[in-house]
Design a protein around this motif. Structure first.
Motif, PDB file in Angstrom:
ATOM      1  N   GLY A   1      39.089  12.937 -59.958  1.00 59.22           N
ATOM      2  CA  GLY A   1      38.633  12.394 -58.686  1.00 59.22           C
ATOM      3  C   GLY A   1      37.517  13.189 -58.047  1.00 59.22           C
ATOM      4  N   ALA A   2      37.082  14.270 -58.688  1.00 59.44           N
ATOM      5  CA  ALA A   2      36.104  15.153 -58.058  1.00 59.44           C
ATOM      6  C   ALA A   2      34.676  14.647 -58.188  1.00 59.44           C
ATOM      7  CB  ALA A   2      36.203  16.552 -58.677  1.00 59.44           C
ATOM      8  N   VAL A   3      34.444  13.740 -59.122  1.00 54.99           N
ATOM      9  CA  VAL A   3      33.088  13.277 -59.378  1.00 54.99           C
ATOM     10  C   VAL A   3      33.063  11.749 -59.363  1.00 54.99           C
ATOM     11  CG1 VAL A   3      32.383  15.304 -60.706  1.00 54.99           C
ATOM     12  CG2 VAL A   3      33.516  13.415 -61.871  1.00 54.99           C
ATOM     13  N   ALA A   4      31.877  11.211 -59.106  1.00 53.81           N
ATOM     14  CA  ALA A   4      31.738   9.757 -59.053  1.00 53.81           C
ATOM     15  C   ALA A   4      31.912   9.133 -60.428  1.00 53.81           C
ATOM     16  CB  ALA A   4      30.372   9.397 -58.471  1.00 53.81           C
ATOM     17  N   ARG A   5      31.693   9.899 -61.482  1.00 50.50           N
ATOM     18  CA  ARG A   5      31.771   9.384 -62.845  1.00 50.50           C
ATOM     19  C   ARG A   5      32.830  10.159 -63.619  1.00 50.50           C
ATOM     20  NH1 ARG A   5      27.725   7.231 -66.304  1.00 50.50           N
ATOM     21  NH2 ARG A   5      26.584   6.568 -64.459  1.00 50.50           N
ATOM     22  N   PRO A   6      34.103   9.755 -63.557  1.00 50.73           N
ATOM     23  CA  PRO A   6      35.146  10.434 -64.334  1.00 50.73           C
ATOM     24  C   PRO A   6      34.883  10.286 -65.829  1.00 50.73           C
ATOM     25  CG  PRO A   6      36.099   8.984 -62.667  1.00 50.73           C
ATOM     26  CD  PRO A   6      34.641   8.653 -62.750  1.00 50.73           C
TER      27      PRO A   6
END
Length: 486
Positions: free
Chosen positions: A45-50
């Motif tokens: 969930g930390a980045v827009a692109r898992p």
């Protein structure tokens, strides 16, 4: 006499640096003389692109290899899942750690996340140190004469190699002191390996540090000797296959370059072939530096006028492309290789991308997202930059009007049909003369080959020349949107 802070453990936060040798964060942690807590946090969930499914498959195998290497040195890999900062704080509370060491990530979302985490922890007295363990040079350190980032590859590569000196190789520690009794997730519980369906049966890889060394050794003794030509022939094992190992940090780029240069210096490999390989590593570097400087390029054209392209909404053709049912054998072979193995040959990547963008006039972002999910070597900077290169919208990109002819590309680079026949067995009996354009074969040739077009193998989605004209017509929209009008 040591202070209390100097006795507190160091958390070693693994991310895209899944190796023990030549790992700057690990080496600096060992130099402190303090116990080390190696941790990998699965934080989708930390980045827009898992990470996509193929990357998660690789991660599963690479983490298992890293865990085994740590155990051989008396250590243990702690696995946690959730928000990175929260899990680091929990681990700090459990261990009394006074520092977090990491190798930096330079993709925009991850870079910002790391900065926020470091700022928050430092405010509470936790030392945070970051190192470059992934790239030849830190983004922002190679600038043009105006002090800005390079937008053209050749001068970037020249400046990079002239201004950057590799740090000495760092050996793998023989012993790593890690506190006992720490809670860890079981990697099996993460369910990273696919099961519905398990598409990985044909995946021929050895993720991990040992696998990276093996891939490099095989390449140095074989493919590198004729790399500049062999890398364009998809049926030949002439590429390095290092891309997923580099992405996950199982080997550092400088070490790959140094070993290639050593092979050249020893006379085992022609110097020109070494230079070509170095340039390919440099292109990966160029992509990373571009994305760091221009984060919007993940979602928007680097050259804004290309966002005016009149893309077609054609879900059926997009699905046919994804499944390898376009009716063009070299395109379909590449897409089926991707589906079966999580990989596609570099030359074929350009062909299938050109077909989607220019023959089908479907937005490059659709293809980029599909590659992101399907490739074991999915790397955000490289993936975005390469798709924009084909689309003509990127920095130093191929002109949009350069439209690959999938028939002649197949005839040139798969002349004997070995690649197509491997991935499209229903065409295995079609003679070489007609293999890359079976719709033009005489009826008796198709009958003898056991091929019924539209049943055993798809008819072409589009006709090449008319699709080419349509693509060139669409380019006029882009030309009209250019600020200078040309």
């Amino acid at each position: 006499m040591t202070t209390e802070a100097e006795d507190r453990p160091v958390i070693l936060w693994f991310r895209q640096d899944l190796r023990l040798a030549d790992n700057p964060a690990l080496s600096h942690a060992v130099e402190t003389g303090r116990s080390i807590v190696p941790v990998y946090i699965l934080d989708q969930g930390a980045v827009a692109r898992p990470m996509g499914s193929a990357s998660l498959w690789w991660l599963d195998k690479s983490l298992r290899a890293l865990a085994a290497s740590l155990e051989a040195r008396g250590s243990r890999l702690i696995l946690r899942r959730g928000d990175s900062e929260s899990e680091l704080r929990r681990l700090i509370d459990e261990t009394g750690a006074g520092a977090v060491f990491m190798n930096r990530l330079f993709e925009p979302d991850a870079f910002s996340r790391d900065a926020d985490v470091a700022h928050a922890l430092r405010a509470e007295g936790v030392e945070c140190k970051g190192y470059n363990g992934a790239l030849l040079a830190r983004p922002g350190s190679v600038l043009n004469g105006s002090g800005g980032p390079y937008k053209v590859f050749t001068p970037f590569l020249k400046a990079l190699l002239a201004s950057t000196t590799p740090a000495p190789a760092l050996s793998s520690p023989t012993v790593i002191d890690t506190p006992v009794g720490l809670a860890s997730d079981a990697i099996d519980d993460w369910a990273l390996h696919p099961n519905r369906p398990d598409w990985s049966g044909d995946v021929d890889w050895m993720p991990g540090e040992t696998g990276a060394s093996r891939s490099l050794s095989i390449f140095l003794s074989g493919g590198l000797k004729s790399y500049s030509k062999g890398r364009d022939v998809p049926a030949e094992a002439a590429t390095s296959r290092l891309s997923p190992h580099l992405h996950f940090g199982e080997i550092g780029p400088w070490r790959a370059i140094e070993q290639a240069r050593r092979a050249g210096d020893d006379g085992r490999v022609p110097a020109a072939e070494v230079d070509k390989f170095v340039a390919e590593i440099g292109w990966r570097e160029f992509s990373a530096h571009l994305l760091h400087a221009f984060p919007r390029m993940t979602d928007a054209a680097f050259r804004p006028e290309y966002d005016a392209m009149p893309w077609r909404d054609d879900p059926q053709s997009l699905e046919a492309w994804k499944r390898g049912r376009t009716g063009y054998p070299i395109v379909d072979a590449g897409m089926r290789e991707l589906w079966k193995t999580g990989y596609m040959h570099n030359r074929v990547r350009m062909i299938v991308a050109s077909f989607l963008i220019k023959h089908l006039l479907i937005d490059w972002r659709e293809g980029e997202l599909w590659f992101w999910d399907m490739l074991v070597d999915a790397d955000l900077a490289s993936n975005v930059q390469n798709w924009q290169w084909v689309a003509g919208s990127g920095a130093d990109a191929s002109p949009y009007f350069r439209i690959f002819n999938p028939i002649t590309q197949g005839q040139k680079f798969d002349a004997d049909g070995r690649y197509v026949r491997r991935w499209i067995p229903e065409l295995s009996r079609v003679p070489d003369r007609w293999l890359h354009e079976p719709w033009n074969a005489p009826p008796e040739v198709l009958r003898d080959a056991g091929v019924r077009l539209g049943q055993d193998y798809a008819r072409p989605l589009v006709e090449h020349s008319s699709a080419r004209e349509r693509a060139l017509g669409a380019l006029k929209t882009v030309s009209a949107a250019r600020p200078d009008g040309d």
